[in-house]
Design a protein around this motif. Structure first.
Motif, mmCIF file in Angstrom:
data_model
loop_
_atom_site.group_PDB
_atom_site.id
_atom_site.type_symbol
_atom_site.label_atom_id
_atom_site.label_comp_id
_atom_site.label_asym_id
_atom_site.label_seq_id
_atom_site.Cartn_x
_atom_site.Cartn_y
_atom_site.Cartn_z
ATOM 1 N N SER A 293 -2.969 -4.890 -16.827
ATOM 2 C CA SER A 293 -2.152 -4.834 -15.616
ATOM 3 C C SER A 293 -1.257 -6.066 -15.579
ATOM 4 N N SER A 294 -0.500 -6.191 -14.504
ATOM 5 C CA SER A 294 0.328 -7.391 -14.353
ATOM 6 C C SER A 294 -0.384 -8.474 -13.557
ATOM 7 N N GLY A 295 -1.643 -8.205 -13.169
ATOM 8 C CA GLY A 295 -2.412 -9.224 -12.468
ATOM 9 C C GLY A 295 -3.484 -8.615 -11.593
ATOM 10 N N PHE A 296 -4.493 -9.411 -11.293
ATOM 11 C CA PHE A 296 -5.627 -8.975 -10.473
ATOM 12 C C PHE A 296 -5.736 -9.945 -9.308
ATOM 13 N N LEU A 297 -5.598 -9.430 -8.080
ATOM 14 C CA LEU A 297 -5.573 -10.269 -6.889
ATOM 15 C C LEU A 297 -6.862 -10.079 -6.098
ATOM 16 N N VAL A 298 -7.541 -11.190 -5.794
ATOM 17 C CA VAL A 298 -8.772 -11.172 -5.000
ATOM 18 C C VAL A 298 -8.497 -11.914 -3.697
ATOM 19 N N SER A 299 -8.833 -11.284 -2.571
ATOM 20 C CA SER A 299 -8.452 -11.832 -1.269
ATOM 21 C C SER A 299 -9.656 -11.966 -0.343
ATOM 22 N N THR A 300 -9.538 -12.892 0.600
ATOM 23 C CA THR A 300 -10.469 -12.992 1.722
ATOM 24 C C THR A 300 -9.911 -12.170 2.886
ATOM 25 N N GLY A 301 -10.673 -12.115 3.981
ATOM 26 C CA GLY A 301 -10.144 -11.469 5.180
ATOM 27 C C GLY A 301 -8.905 -12.180 5.692
ATOM 28 N N THR A 302 -8.897 -13.500 5.577
ATOM 29 C CA THR A 302 -7.723 -14.278 5.987
ATOM 30 C C THR A 302 -6.501 -13.877 5.173
ATOM 31 N N GLY A 303 -6.669 -13.738 3.873
ATOM 32 C CA GLY A 303 -5.544 -13.415 2.993
ATOM 33 C C GLY A 303 -5.151 -11.949 2.994
ATOM 34 N N SER A 304 -5.956 -11.095 3.656
ATOM 35 C CA SER A 304 -5.650 -9.662 3.634
ATOM 36 C C SER A 304 -4.373 -9.318 4.385
ATOM 37 N N SER A 305 -3.905 -10.231 5.226
ATOM 38 C CA SER A 305 -2.636 -9.990 5.931
ATOM 39 C C SER A 305 -1.463 -10.661 5.231
ATOM 40 N N ALA A 306 -1.726 -11.264 4.071
ATOM 41 C CA ALA A 306 -0.685 -12.008 3.359
ATOM 42 C C ALA A 306 -0.281 -11.270 2.081
ATOM 43 N N TRP A 307 -0.548 -11.877 0.929
ATOM 44 C CA TRP A 307 -0.087 -11.325 -0.350
ATOM 45 C C TRP A 307 -0.695 -9.946 -0.611
ATOM 46 N N LEU A 308 -1.999 -9.809 -0.415
ATOM 47 C CA LEU A 308 -2.647 -8.525 -0.667
ATOM 48 C C LEU A 308 -2.007 -7.415 0.159
ATOM 49 N N PHE A 309 -1.707 -7.715 1.411
ATOM 50 C CA PHE A 309 -1.087 -6.725 2.284
ATOM 51 C C PHE A 309 0.227 -6.225 1.692
ATOM 52 N N ASN A 310 1.029 -7.149 1.213
ATOM 53 C CA ASN A 310 2.347 -6.778 0.697
ATOM 54 C C ASN A 310 2.294 -6.100 -0.669
ATOM 55 N N THR A 311 1.210 -6.294 -1.420
ATOM 56 C CA THR A 311 1.086 -5.605 -2.705
ATOM 57 C C THR A 311 0.537 -4.193 -2.541
ATOM 58 N N LYS A 312 -0.182 -3.937 -1.445
ATOM 59 C CA LYS A 312 -0.855 -2.648 -1.272
ATOM 60 C C LYS A 312 -0.309 -1.804 -0.126
ATOM 61 N N LYS A 313 0.638 -2.305 0.635
ATOM 62 C CA LYS A 313 1.138 -1.540 1.768
ATOM 63 C C LYS A 313 1.998 -0.358 1.311
ATOM 64 N N LEU A 314 2.096 0.637 2.174
ATOM 65 C CA LEU A 314 2.961 1.786 1.927
ATOM 66 C C LEU A 314 4.282 1.614 2.658
ATOM 67 N N TRP A 315 5.307 2.257 2.128
ATOM 68 C CA TRP A 315 6.610 2.256 2.771
ATOM 69 C C TRP A 315 6.859 3.636 3.397
ATOM 70 N N LYS A 316 7.638 3.644 4.457
ATOM 71 C CA LYS A 316 7.867 4.889 5.187
ATOM 72 C C LYS A 316 8.512 5.970 4.324
ATOM 73 N N ASP A 317 9.427 5.573 3.455
ATOM 74 C CA ASP A 317 10.089 6.592 2.633
ATOM 75 C C ASP A 317 9.114 7.225 1.639
ATOM 76 N N ASP A 318 8.124 6.434 1.147
ATOM 77 C CA ASP A 318 7.118 7.005 0.245
ATOM 78 C C ASP A 318 6.229 7.991 0.997
ATOM 79 N N VAL A 319 5.811 7.633 2.212
ATOM 80 C CA VAL A 319 4.983 8.528 3.019
ATOM 81 C C VAL A 319 5.746 9.815 3.338
ATOM 82 N N SER A 320 7.027 9.655 3.645
ATOM 83 C CA SER A 320 7.860 10.828 3.941
ATOM 84 C C SER A 320 7.929 11.766 2.749
#
Length: 425
Positions: A293-320
């Motif tokens: 892969s291009s990297g493996f990210l391990v997060s805490t609950g604190t970090g779940s709203s930071a980098w991890l969130f932005n790597t795993k979030k969905l975009w509205k156009d994809d959901v559509s």
């Protein structure tokens, strides 16, 4: 004392009573607690001997959650260490000490930055910092204020409270010097709330939406109108050989990225994820596989709203687009569904509490080919082991880096005693 009741060979249930202790040092005694067995069974390893070893940390987590709403404990703020940010404006001035103002303006313009904008943000930060110092002095606090670039662990010796004056980056740097087991709380004060998100800082807005000044913030700290909050951190053990294992001094408050030294190259590694739930969500399993892969990210609950969130979030156009595919395949009309609501609900599920004893991981751009077929790309875990097959490194909180040579392993775990203690309103 803790009582364990084994209802069957594959499940452990706990009956315990919680009594109010020091909020920073929970103590668990024998007895009974309503609803806790059900909750705890979710986090313990079912059918694994590691259930017992993880029992105390899991109990501490649920105890802190249970007590969080009812515990009130004021801060004395007698000996306060203020660590303030080193702004971009100050960095540029320090980098070019002999520039006139006109020369600095031209230099910044060539970089695409505006001198007046940087200066204005610096002055806003400085005003808030000066106001904070005046308020604390007026209330009798013994103060020491230093820049984050001068800050080191020796400055913690005489402090009973640390105030991080800046944004999230300043808070992360401040917490990096606070060792595990420390009882010194870190209070984040966002000195530029209009331009900085400050997720790790106290909010400058009351529950009714009215602005809250620094005077009120300090007052609430002094009279105990806050909730204690434990932010768990990831401890990393590097295994060089069977007889050479070292715990890294750096703890991750947000996240750890395992990545190839050359970011344009693909990472090759083996992973073992312990405590992962199967697709049914019921059975806890351990998975071991090779991945690219291009990297493996391990997060805490604190970090779940930071980098991890932005790597795993969905975009509205994809959901559509997905909804359109389902409509076509199932021959149904889903036009009544709100794309925005679905997207928000999924993205909100990525974030979890900072005192949760689990880690969350996400694989960046997992490769699936005829040779490599990775199956694990995200999830929660109690323990993660990565064995590098190439020249790689660990990047902790985006600031500190450790080399991992081929054959070297890294073990990621959350140890509750290593948590950072802070407060929230």
């Amino acid at each position: 004392m803790v009582a364990l009741v084994e209802s069957n060979p594959r499940s452990l249930f706990l009956i315990a009573e919680l009594r109010r202790p020091d909020p920073l040092n929970p103590v668990i005694t024998a007895g009974a607690v309503r609803c806790l067995p059900v909750k705890l069974s979710y986090y313990l390893y079912e059918g694994s001997s590691s259930s017992v070893s993880n029992l105390h940390s899991t109990l501490a987590y649920f105890y802190s959650s249970y007590e969080q709403d009812i515990t009130k404990s004021a801060l004395s703020l007698q000996r306060v260490l203020i660590v303030y940010k080193f702004s971009r404006f100050e960095r540029e001035r320090a980098r070019h000490p002999y520039f006139t103002e006109k020369e600095l303006i031209c230099n910044l313009k060539a970089k695409g930055s505006i001198f007046t904008g940087l200066k204005e943000r610096y002055e806003i930060h400085q005003r808030h910092l000066d106001e904070l110092v005046c308020i604390l002095k007026r209330r009798g606090s013994e103060l020491k204020a230093i820049s984050v670039v001068e800050y080191n662990s020796s400055h913690l010796d005489d402090a009973d409270t640390i105030i991080s004056a800046g944004g999230d980056g300043t808070f992360l740097e401040v917490s990096s010097k606070v060792k595990g087991g420390s009882r010194i709380p870190i209070i984040g004060i966002n000195t530029d709330p209009e331009r900085s998100a400050g997720h790790l800082c106290l909010r400058f807005a009351s529950c009714d939406g009215k602005p809250r000044g620094l005077e009120e913030v300090v007052q609430r700290l002094l009279i105990g109108q806050f909730k204690w909050l434990k932010r768990n951190r990831i401890q990393i053990t590097v295994v060089y050989s069977d007889i050479d294992k070292r715990i890294l001094p750096d703890l991750a408050l947000n996240d750890v990225l395992f990545v190839e030294n050359n970011p344009s190259k693909t990472c090759y590694y083996e992973i073992e994820v312990c405590g992962l739930r199967d697709r049914s969500g019921r059975q806890i399993i351990n998975i071991k596989e090779k991945q690219k892969s291009s990297g493996f990210l391990v997060s805490t609950g604190t970090g779940s709203s930071a980098w991890l969130f932005n790597t795993k979030k969905l975009w509205k156009d994809d959901v559509s687009e997905l909804i359109k595919i389902v409509e076509r395949r199932a021959n149904v009309d889903l036009s009544h569904l709100s794309v925005g609501d679905i997207t928000d609900e999924y993205n909100e599920s990525i974030v979890y509490p900072p005192d949760d004893p689990r880690m969350k991981f996400g694989v960046r751009e997992l490769i699936n080919s005829g040779i490599f077929r990775g199956h694990v790309h995200k999830g929660y875990a109690h323990k993660i082991i990565i064995k590098s097959r190439s020249e790689a490194r660990l990047v902790i909180d985006g600031a500190r880096s450790h080399q991992l040579h081929p054959g070297t392993s890294a073990i990621f775990e959350i140890v509750p005693s290593q948590a950072v203690h802070t407060v929230s309103f």
